[in-house]
Design a protein around this motif. Structure first.
Motif, PDB file in Angstrom:
ATOM      1  N   MET A   1       0.818  -1.207   0.000  1.00 37.10           N
ATOM      2  CA  MET A   1       0.000   0.000   0.000  1.00 37.10           C
ATOM      3  C   MET A   1       0.857   1.265   0.000  1.00 37.10           C
ATOM      4  O   MET A   1       0.555   2.245  -0.695  1.00 37.10           O
ATOM      5  CB  MET A   1      -0.937  -0.006   1.210  1.00 37.10           C
ATOM      6  CG  MET A   1      -2.114  -0.956   1.084  1.00 37.10           C
ATOM      7  SD  MET A   1      -3.299  -0.377  -0.152  1.00 37.10           S
ATOM      8  CE  MET A   1      -4.608  -1.591   0.036  1.00 37.10           C
ATOM      9  N   LEU A   2       1.938   1.264   0.779  1.00 41.04           N
ATOM     10  CA  LEU A   2       2.770   2.460   0.835  1.00 41.04           C
ATOM     11  C   LEU A   2       3.553   2.668  -0.458  1.00 41.04           C
ATOM     12  O   LEU A   2       3.789   3.809  -0.875  1.00 41.04           O
ATOM     13  CB  LEU A   2       3.717   2.388   2.030  1.00 41.04           C
ATOM     14  CG  LEU A   2       3.066   2.650   3.393  1.00 41.04           C
ATOM     15  CD1 LEU A   2       4.108   2.641   4.497  1.00 41.04           C
ATOM     16  CD2 LEU A   2       2.323   3.971   3.412  1.00 41.04           C
ATOM     17  N   LEU A   3       3.953   1.591  -1.102  1.00 42.82           N
ATOM     18  CA  LEU A   3       4.595   1.745  -2.407  1.00 42.82           C
ATOM     19  C   LEU A   3       3.602   2.301  -3.426  1.00 42.82           C
ATOM     20  O   LEU A   3       3.953   3.139  -4.266  1.00 42.82           O
ATOM     21  CB  LEU A   3       5.161   0.409  -2.880  1.00 42.82           C
ATOM     22  CG  LEU A   3       6.437  -0.062  -2.163  1.00 42.82           C
ATOM     23  CD1 LEU A   3       6.784  -1.494  -2.567  1.00 42.82           C
ATOM     24  CD2 LEU A   3       7.607   0.874  -2.469  1.00 42.82           C
ATOM     25  N   MET A   4       2.352   1.856  -3.343  1.00 43.00           N
ATOM     26  CA  MET A   4       1.312   2.415  -4.214  1.00 43.00           C
ATOM     27  C   MET A   4       1.084   3.888  -3.889  1.00 43.00           C
ATOM     28  O   MET A   4       0.878   4.712  -4.788  1.00 43.00           O
ATOM     29  CB  MET A   4       0.004   1.635  -4.049  1.00 43.00           C
ATOM     30  CG  MET A   4      -0.025   0.292  -4.742  1.00 43.00           C
ATOM     31  SD  MET A   4      -1.660  -0.479  -4.618  1.00 43.00           S
ATOM     32  CE  MET A   4      -1.405  -1.961  -5.608  1.00 43.00           C
ATOM     33  N   ALA A   5       1.125   4.219  -2.585  1.00 42.01           N
ATOM     34  CA  ALA A   5       0.957   5.616  -2.181  1.00 42.01           C
ATOM     35  C   ALA A   5       2.053   6.483  -2.788  1.00 42.01           C
ATOM     36  O   ALA A   5       1.808   7.614  -3.237  1.00 42.01           O
ATOM     37  CB  ALA A   5       0.964   5.729  -0.659  1.00 42.01           C
ATOM     38  N   ALA A   6       3.275   5.947  -2.815  1.00 42.49           N
ATOM     39  CA  ALA A   6       4.380   6.685  -3.432  1.00 42.49           C
ATOM     40  C   ALA A   6       4.133   6.867  -4.925  1.00 42.49           C
ATOM     41  O   ALA A   6       4.371   7.953  -5.482  1.00 42.49           O
ATOM     42  CB  ALA A   6       5.694   5.952  -3.194  1.00 42.49           C
ATOM     43  N   ASP A   7       3.638   5.818  -5.576  1.00 44.27           N
ATOM     44  CA  ASP A   7       3.355   5.905  -7.010  1.00 44.27           C
ATOM     45  C   ASP A   7       2.241   6.916  -7.296  1.00 44.27           C
ATOM     46  O   ASP A   7       2.210   7.530  -8.369  1.00 44.27           O
ATOM     47  CB  ASP A   7       2.961   4.530  -7.554  1.00 44.27           C
ATOM     48  CG  ASP A   7       4.109   3.518  -7.471  1.00 44.27           C
ATOM     49  OD1 ASP A   7       5.274   3.961  -7.369  1.00 44.27           O
ATOM     50  OD2 ASP A   7       3.831   2.303  -7.484  1.00 44.27           O
ATOM     51  N   LEU A   8       1.322   7.078  -6.336  1.00 43.22           N
ATOM     52  CA  LEU A   8       0.232   8.046  -6.491  1.00 43.22           C
ATOM     53  C   LEU A   8       0.657   9.462  -6.114  1.00 43.22           C
ATOM     54  O   LEU A   8      -0.127  10.404  -6.245  1.00 43.22           O
ATOM     55  CB  LEU A   8      -0.971   7.623  -5.631  1.00 43.22           C
ATOM     56  CG  LEU A   8      -1.751   6.390  -6.103  1.00 43.22           C
ATOM     57  CD1 LEU A   8      -2.759   5.954  -5.039  1.00 43.22           C
ATOM     58  CD2 LEU A   8      -2.478   6.692  -7.417  1.00 43.22           C
ATOM     59  N   GLY A   9       1.882   9.606  -5.604  1.00 49.20           N
ATOM     60  CA  GLY A   9       2.403  10.928  -5.275  1.00 49.20           C
ATOM     61  C   GLY A   9       1.900  11.513  -3.976  1.00 49.20           C
ATOM     62  O   GLY A   9       1.931  12.737  -3.788  1.00 49.20           O
ATOM     63  N   ILE A  10       1.451  10.656  -3.038  1.00 49.45           N
ATOM     64  CA  ILE A  10       0.902  11.204  -1.788  1.00 49.45           C
ATOM     65  C   ILE A  10       1.836  11.005  -0.592  1.00 49.45           C
ATOM     66  O   ILE A  10       1.458  11.315   0.539  1.00 49.45           O
ATOM     67  CB  ILE A  10      -0.496  10.620  -1.476  1.00 49.45           C
ATOM     68  CG1 ILE A  10      -0.437   9.101  -1.300  1.00 49.45           C
ATOM     69  CG2 ILE A  10      -1.483  11.004  -2.562  1.00 49.45           C
ATOM     70  CD1 ILE A  10      -1.767   8.503  -0.837  1.00 49.45           C
ATOM     71  N   VAL A  11       3.053  10.503  -0.833  1.00 48.29           N
ATOM     72  CA  VAL A  11       4.047  10.476   0.246  1.00 48.29           C
ATOM     73  C   VAL A  11       4.828  11.789   0.130  1.00 48.29           C
ATOM     74  O   VAL A  11       6.011  11.828  -0.198  1.00 48.29           O
ATOM     75  CB  VAL A  11       4.976   9.250   0.134  1.00 48.29           C
ATOM     76  CG1 VAL A  11       5.906   9.175   1.349  1.00 48.29           C
ATOM     77  CG2 VAL A  11       4.158   7.963   0.039  1.00 48.29           C
ATOM     78  N   ASN A  12       4.115  12.877   0.379  1.00 53.90           N
ATOM     79  CA  ASN A  12       4.652  14.213   0.098  1.00 53.90           C
ATOM     80  C   ASN A  12       4.556  15.169   1.277  1.00 53.90           C
ATOM     81  O   ASN A  12       4.793  16.360   1.138  1.00 53.90           O
ATOM     82  CB  ASN A  12       3.908  14.815  -1.100  1.00 53.90           C
ATOM     83  CG  ASN A  12       2.400  14.885  -0.859  1.00 53.90           C
ATOM     84  OD1 ASN A  12       1.909  14.513   0.214  1.00 53.90           O
ATOM     85  ND2 ASN A  12       1.657  15.345  -1.859  1.00 53.90           N
ATOM     86  N   GLY A  13       4.183  14.630   2.440  1.00 53.34           N
ATOM     87  CA  GLY A  13       4.049  15.480   3.616  1.00 53.34           C
ATOM     88  C   GLY A  13       2.636  15.938   3.881  1.00 53.34           C
ATOM     89  O   GLY A  13       2.351  16.494   4.944  1.00 53.34           O
ATOM     90  N   ASP A  14       1.721  15.711   2.928  1.00 47.99           N
ATOM     91  CA  ASP A  14       0.322  16.104   3.121  1.00 47.99           C
ATOM     92  C   ASP A  14      -0.499  15.002   3.782  1.00 47.99           C
ATOM     93  O   ASP A  14      -1.605  15.260   4.264  1.00 47.99           O
ATOM     94  CB  ASP A  14      -0.326  16.459   1.779  1.00 47.99           C
ATOM     95  CG  ASP A  14       0.233  17.746   1.186  1.00 47.99           C
ATOM     96  OD1 ASP A  14       0.781  18.560   1.959  1.00 47.99           O
ATOM     97  OD2 ASP A  14       0.126  17.927  -0.038  1.00 47.99           O
ATOM     98  N   TYR A  15       0.023  13.790   3.793  1.00 48.66           N
ATOM     99  CA  TYR A  15      -0.722  12.639   4.311  1.00 48.66           C
ATOM    100  C   TYR A  15       0.025  12.001   5.486  1.00 48.66           C
ATOM    101  O   TYR A  15       1.251  12.053   5.566  1.00 48.66           O
ATOM    102  CB  TYR A  15      -0.937  11.593   3.211  1.00 48.66           C
ATOM    103  CG  TYR A  15      -1.938  12.024   2.158  1.00 48.66           C
ATOM    104  CD1 TYR A  15      -3.245  11.559   2.178  1.00 48.66           C
ATOM    105  CD2 TYR A  15      -1.566  12.914   1.154  1.00 48.66           C
ATOM    106  CE1 TYR A  15      -4.165  11.962   1.217  1.00 48.66           C
ATOM    107  CE2 TYR A  15      -2.479  13.328   0.187  1.00 48.66           C
ATOM    108  CZ  TYR A  15      -3.777  12.848   0.224  1.00 48.66           C
ATOM    109  OH  TYR A  15      -4.684  13.255  -0.728  1.00 48.66           O
ATOM    110  N   VAL A  16      -0.758  11.376   6.369  1.00 45.42           N
ATOM    111  CA  VAL A  16      -0.211  10.648   7.517  1.00 45.42           C
ATOM    112  C   VAL A  16      -0.581   9.183   7.355  1.00 45.42           C
ATOM    113  O   VAL A  16      -1.737   8.852   7.057  1.00 45.42           O
ATOM    114  CB  VAL A  16      -0.786  11.188   8.846  1.00 45.42           C
ATOM    115  CG1 VAL A  16      -0.233  10.396  10.032  1.00 45.42           C
ATOM    116  CG2 VAL A  16      -0.477  12.668   8.999  1.00 45.42           C
TER     117      VAL A  16
END
Length: 461
Positions: A248-263
């Motif tokens: 899930m976290l790798l997918m989150a990175a692919d979606l561009g949301i590991v950017n400081g806006d999400y917890v």
């Protein structure tokens, strides 16, 4: 004729006498073998970081003249592989080896194993004291009458999530949960607690765990669930095993949301799962990506003790790990896991209950009575106070950890009994490397209703 006087070396004689006395004392006692189940291999090989705690506890019991004075304890251990099938196999081996002398099972630690072994133990009238299983289903005493544990079910984390979100002023979250029973009951308990506290669960989605099957269709479903979640909330709670969290976290990175806006918040995450080969994902070539996206993760974990007794146990576990029957030298960088304390306390809990049963005139063969005497008991454990409720569950304390690089930093403590959250004075690293906590909604709101549309023209008449 002069007589020669021969002086006998006195020290060996003394040691021989002492050893003989000790041997006679041990022989006069009744032997009791403690069966210990550990996940040494498999998806959660935590036994390699805490297994000898059982041996330390048994030695402490044997050296305590006031506890089980007529018994001498030893132990055998088996590797469950954190697998229901392997766990059943090794438990049946124990039953064949010990027969009617199988008086107690300490462990296992994995929920997939605790269920079937708990049923077996009940049918054999053998108490089973788990140091790691957290499924709320195990609190069902009709099905698991001899089951007790020195950890609490994850369903008790609901109050922690309420306190965490309120502390940072977050009023909205999304939950993604594996369909495994332990995570379904946990996620629904968290959802109920949040909603009762007035915190919106804007999105709740279940998904099949990757180890069951992972086809392109399943992967697309996981991707769609995360895509929807990011459009509904910025506080994302994952209730799943390590491999699924990694995906899930790798997918989150692919979606561009590991950017400081999400917890991203998880429960009982094992750092080993950052490496694909330790999960169902295998060697996928994305370990470096995983290390980056995990930085800033928040992890709910059992409380890390800071007591002197814990420091002593840490040293003993590390020292004994290198010798038989474990024969594994721990590297300097490896930490003794806090579950060592839960394992130590599990052995001590059984010993105290058995001691009470014997003083009542009961037999160690009456597993149901011994299990009953564990419930409602409070004692000082190596990791702090251990309080077992009427269901055989411990009222646990938790810590919230922040993954900073490759190391977890404890940032807060939560006491379940009074639902109090105490933040520690430490810096927190958020996903994406930011140092300030994210807000839980976009600047213009989720429906863009908080911002004026600059494209609108107003004509004054």
């Amino acid at each position: 004729m002069a007589c020669k006087v021969r002086l006998l070396p006195i020290l060996p004689v003394i040691w021989t006498i002492l050893f003989s006395v000790h041997a006679e004392a041990v022989e006069s006692k009744k032997n009791l073998t403690v069966a210990v189940l550990l996940p040494w291999t498999g998806t959660w090989p935590i036994g390699q970081r805490m297994g000898p705690a059982a041996a330390v506890a048994i030695d402490d019991i044997n050296n305590n003249a006031a506890l089980l004075p007529d018994h001498h304890l030893d132990f055998v251990w088996k590797d469950t592989g954190c697998s229901a099938r392997e766990g059943m196999d090794v438990t049946m081996e124990l039953y064949e080896e010990l027969g009617e002398n199988l008086r107690v099972i300490i462990g296992p630690g994995c929920d997939a194993v605790c269920g079937p072994i708990g049923v077996l133990a009940a049918s054999w009238n053998v108490p089973i004291v788990s140091w790691g299983c957290a499924s709320s289903h195990l609190s069902n005493k009709d099905e698991y009458p001899t089951f007790v544990r020195t950890v609490g079910p994850f369903t008790k984390t609901g109050g922690l999530f309420v306190s965490l979100l309120k502390h940072f002023g977050w009023t909205r979250a999304a939950i993604l949960a594996s369909t495994q029973q332990v995570w379904q009951t946990t996620s629904h308990a968290i959802k109920l607690a949040l909603e009762d506290a007035g915190i919106a669960v804007a999105f709740f989605q279940s998904f099949d765990p990757g180890y069951v099957q992972m086809t392109e269709r399943e992967r697309a479903m996981h991707h769609d669930a995360l895509e929807t979640a990011k459009q509904k909330a910025r506080i994302l709670i994952f209730c799943a095993d390590g491999g699924d969290v990694r995906e899930m976290l790798l997918m989150a990175a692919d979606l561009g949301i590991v950017n400081g806006d999400y917890v991203f918040v998880v429960i009982n995450f094992a750092p080993d799962a950052m490496l694909g080969e330790n999960t169902w994902m295998g060697r996928d070539g994305r370990d470096d990506d995983a290390r980056k996206v995990f930085n800033g993760l928040l992890n709910v974990h059992v409380h890390t003790p800071l007591l002197e007794d814990w420091e002593v146990l840490e040293r003993e576990v590390r020292y004994r790990m290198a010798g038989p029957p474990f024969n594994r030298g721990m590297q300097r960088y490896e930490k003794v896991d806090v579950y060592a304390a839960m394992l130590y306390d599990a052995v001590m809990l059984y010993a105290m209950a058995l001691d009470d049963a014997l003083r009542e005139g009961e037999s160690e063969a009456d597993g149901a009575r011994v299990a009953q005497l564990m419930k409602g008991r409070t004692f000082d454990g190596v990791a702090g106070e251990v309080s077992i409720d009427e269901y055989g569950d411990r009222s646990p304390n938790y810590v919230i950890q922040n993954l900073q690089g490759s190391r977890f930093e404890d940032i807060a403590e939560f006491a379940t009994a009074n639902k109090s959250l105490e933040m520690r004075d430490v810096d927190i690293v958020w996903a994406g490397g930011k140092t300030s906590p994210p807000i839980d909604s976009p600047e213009c709101g989720w429906d863009n209703d908080l911002c004026m549309d600059d494209s609108c023209e107003f004509i004054l008449l």
